[in-house]
Scaffold this motif. Structure first.
Motif, short mmCIF file in Angstrom:
data_model
loop_
_atom_site.label_atom_id
_atom_site.label_comp_id
_atom_site.label_asym_id
_atom_site.label_seq_id
_atom_site.Cartn_x
_atom_site.Cartn_y
_atom_site.Cartn_z
N LEU A 202 0.92 -0.88 -0.20
CA LEU A 202 -0.22 0.19 -0.01
C LEU A 202 0.85 1.26 0.24
O LEU A 202 0.39 1.83 -1.22
CB LEU A 202 -0.63 -0.10 1.10
CG LEU A 202 -1.42 1.22 1.57
CD1 LEU A 202 -2.65 1.91 0.20
CD2 LEU A 202 -2.25 1.55 2.97
N ARG A 203 1.74 1.23 0.56
CA ARG A 203 2.95 2.39 1.24
C ARG A 203 3.72 2.70 -0.54
O ARG A 203 3.46 3.82 -0.88
CB ARG A 203 3.56 2.26 1.89
CG ARG A 203 4.78 3.87 2.14
CD ARG A 203 5.44 3.93 3.94
NE ARG A 203 6.39 2.60 3.51
CZ ARG A 203 6.65 1.35 4.48
NH1 ARG A 203 5.05 1.08 4.94
NH2 ARG A 203 7.61 0.25 3.84
N LEU A 204 3.92 1.57 -0.49
CA LEU A 204 4.50 1.93 -2.08
C LEU A 204 3.83 2.36 -3.31
O LEU A 204 4.51 3.00 -3.61
CB LEU A 204 4.95 0.41 -2.63
CG LEU A 204 7.01 0.70 -1.62
CD1 LEU A 204 7.02 -0.41 -1.61
CD2 LEU A 204 7.75 1.11 -2.17
N PHE A 205 2.38 1.41 -3.61
CA PHE A 205 2.10 1.94 -4.14
C PHE A 205 0.96 3.23 -4.17
O PHE A 205 1.34 4.22 -5.47
CB PHE A 205 0.62 1.07 -4.23
CG PHE A 205 1.25 -0.31 -4.66
CD1 PHE A 205 2.10 -1.40 -5.39
CD2 PHE A 205 0.07 -1.60 -4.03
CE1 PHE A 205 1.99 -1.91 -5.65
CE2 PHE A 205 0.23 -2.51 -4.81
CZ PHE A 205 1.33 -3.41 -5.41
N TYR A 206 0.48 3.92 -2.87
CA TYR A 206 0.26 5.20 -2.63
C TYR A 206 1.97 6.18 -3.59
O TYR A 206 1.01 7.16 -3.67
CB TYR A 206 -0.71 4.66 -1.37
CG TYR A 206 -1.26 7.00 -1.63
CD1 TYR A 206 -1.73 7.08 -1.97
CD2 TYR A 206 -0.24 7.28 0.39
CE1 TYR A 206 -1.93 8.07 -1.95
CE2 TYR A 206 -1.18 9.20 0.07
CZ TYR A 206 -1.97 8.94 -0.69
OH TYR A 206 -2.43 9.97 -0.68
N GLU A 207 2.76 6.06 -3.23
CA GLU A 207 3.68 6.69 -3.14
C GLU A 207 3.97 6.54 -4.54
O GLU A 207 4.76 7.88 -5.32
CB GLU A 207 4.63 6.53 -1.93
CG GLU A 207 4.46 6.60 -0.46
CD GLU A 207 5.36 6.18 0.42
OE1 GLU A 207 6.29 6.25 0.19
OE2 GLU A 207 5.35 6.72 1.79
N HIS A 208 4.20 5.77 -4.98
CA HIS A 208 5.47 6.08 -6.21
C HIS A 208 3.88 5.80 -7.64
O HIS A 208 4.52 5.18 -8.88
CB HIS A 208 5.97 4.55 -6.26
CG HIS A 208 7.20 4.85 -5.14
ND1 HIS A 208 7.97 6.29 -5.15
CD2 HIS A 208 7.46 4.16 -3.90
CE1 HIS A 208 9.19 6.20 -3.98
NE2 HIS A 208 8.00 4.87 -2.84
#
Length: 180
Positions: free
Chosen positions: A13-19
């Motif tokens: 979630l963090r990676l998908f949302y940030e990048h």
């Protein structure tokens, strides 16, 4: 939920949302989560399943936060004003559970996956419908009015993200006050 699955889900979630979803590969999720590939595939059949579960997880976090904000004031006008005050806090990175503002994860995911029948797009549609129902309930509005308020909310979020306008939500408060 299993600890390792939770770790993979939060990392994804963090990676998908940030990048962005297409910009993040499974190997990056593995690296950040610190779990083995076999463990990831034990919990998620493929990347699409991880994305859908990440969307559902974000939906849960977002709606719990929003319910908390809307239920802390009287229903009706106060709740609708609180909606945009809450969005303002999110835009300005004052909502710990939502993290640093990178626009709407659901709008971003929908933009990356154009197939309207995909499970990813359907998860985004589900989230948006759930938020409209919250606006309807706490704003004491009929469905059409809740949809119109939601469109304004979506415009605020998109403007804040694409134009880097940290005051977008504050700018519509007089409009919302006038409409109600």
């Amino acid at each position: 939920m299993n600890v390792k699955k939770q770790l993979i889900l939060e990392s994804g979630l963090r990676l998908f949302y940030e990048h962005g979803i297409h910009a993040v590969g499974i190997n990056e999720v593995l690296k950040v989560s610190g779990v083995a590939k076999k463990t990831l595939y034990h919990h998620f059949e493929n990347k699409e399943e991880l994305i859908v579960e990440a969307l559902n997880y974000r939906d849960e976090i977002y709606r719990e936060w929003l319910i908390g904000r809307l239920s802390s004031v009287p229903q009706g006008k106060a709740a609708l004003m609180a909606l945009f005050e809450a969005i303002d806090d999110w835009i300005n990175d004052d909502v710990e559970e939502l993290g640093v503002f990178n626009g709407c994860f659901f709008i971003n995911a929908s933009a990356e996956f154009g197939d309207l029948d995909s499970s990813i797009n359907q998860a985004c549609v589900h989230h948006k419908k759930q938020v409209i129902q919250l606006i309807q309930k706490y704003g004491q509005l009929d469905e059409d009015a809740a949809c119109r308020i939601s469109i304004i909310k979506e415009g605020v979020i998109t403007t804040a993200y694409t134009q880097h306008d940290k005051d977008a939500a504050k700018k519509v408060l007089p409009l919302i006050e006038h409409l109600i």
